[in-house]
Design a protein around this motif. Structure first.
Motif, PDB file in Angstrom:
ATOM      1  N   LYS A 148      -8.111  -4.632  -4.592  1.00  0.00           N
ATOM      2  CA  LYS A 148      -7.646  -3.630  -5.551  1.00  0.00           C
ATOM      3  C   LYS A 148      -8.680  -3.358  -6.623  1.00  0.00           C
ATOM      4  N   ARG A 157       0.847  -1.194   0.000  1.00  0.00           N
ATOM      5  CA  ARG A 157       0.000   0.000   0.000  1.00  0.00           C
ATOM      6  C   ARG A 157       0.883   1.244   0.000  1.00  0.00           C
ATOM      7  N   ARG A 202      -5.865  -9.686  -1.966  1.00  0.00           N
ATOM      8  CA  ARG A 202      -5.325  -8.347  -2.217  1.00  0.00           C
ATOM      9  C   ARG A 202      -5.776  -7.830  -3.580  1.00  0.00           C
ATOM     10  N   GLU A 203      -5.729  -8.689  -4.591  1.00  0.00           N
ATOM     11  CA  GLU A 203      -6.183  -8.271  -5.911  1.00  0.00           C
ATOM     12  C   GLU A 203      -7.688  -8.024  -5.926  1.00  0.00           C
TER      13      GLU A 203
END
Length: 240
Positions: free
Chosen positions: A210, A128, A206-207
């Protein structure tokens, strides 16, 4: 990486107790050159948001499975460090072989190569980004250049004017580029391949964060279903 590069120089000079990197740069390496980015990333960076972790508790299993740190990754990192140190040491050495450039000049190139490579490797692991993270990582490289300029501008030091003489040639910039590519590219390629073909639960989540569909992870009613790895007990180590 800096320590391994220094050890290679000691072996090359047959233990003459000399150092191509100036004493000031050696001291400032841990105090100024690389300390601030490490501290900032350790404080501000995180893998996932608390909302995602609370909604999907199995993500905590990554630590229990020792996915991020284990003996295999330790030895891979050691081999990678030896490779990076060899690139930083031998690229300038072979490029300036037989030239009139002395140790302090190559030492400044080694110092810049180490700091730039270390900070780029750190940037590759940042999850991040904030303006503070950018300022810490890239500002550390700028601070290193400024410190080397100041050190090499002092007439009483053995490195006097070395960096200014080196930077006036194209070979200096070619060596610096070769160091960055040689130290960063192998790890970058391996990292991309591993995350693309063998993504972990954290990488998938995480993706999902995002691209804005973290609310659908693991949900029912036609939403995206992602099977997470089971939490297993760590392997019992044989008692000696």
């Amino acid at each position: 990486m800096a320590t391994a590069t220094t050890e290679l120089y000691i072996l090359y000079t047959c233990y003459t107790a000399t150092s191509a990197i100036s004493d000031w740069s050696s001291v400032l390496y841990s105090v100024v050159y690389t300390s601030v980015p490490t501290i900032v990333v350790a404080i501000l960076d995180k893998d996932l948001s608390s909302r995602t972790l609370l909604k999907h508790p199995p993500l905590y299993g990554s630590g229990q499975r020792e996915e991020c740190y284990n003996q295999k990754l330790f030895w891979i990192t050691m081999v990678d460090t030896v490779w990076q140190s060899a690139v930083i040491f031998f690229v300038p050495l072979l490029a300036y072989w037989g030239s009139t450039v002395d140790g302090p000049g190559i030492g400044d190139l080694w110092a810049l190569g180490v700091v730039i490579s270390v900070n780029i490797h750190l940037a590759m692991d940042v999850m991040r980004w904030t303006w503070i993270t950018h300022a810490a990582i890239w500002g550390s490289i700028v601070a290193t250049v400024i410190c080397i300029f100041i050190i090499d501008a002092i007439p009483t030091l053995p490195t006097y004017w070395a960096i200014f003489t080196m930077m006036g040639t194209g070979l200096f910039w070619l060596c610096l580029l070769g160091i960055i590519v040689g130290t960063v590219l192998p790890r970058f390629v391996v990292k991309v391949l591993c995350q693309y073909f063998f993504p972990s639960d954290i990488q998938i989540a995480r993706e999902a964060e995002k691209f804005g569909f973290s609310r659908e992870l693991g949900g029912g009613g036609g939403s995206m279903q992602i099977e997470m790895n089971p939490i297993l007990e760590p392997q019992q180590r044989l008692s000696r």
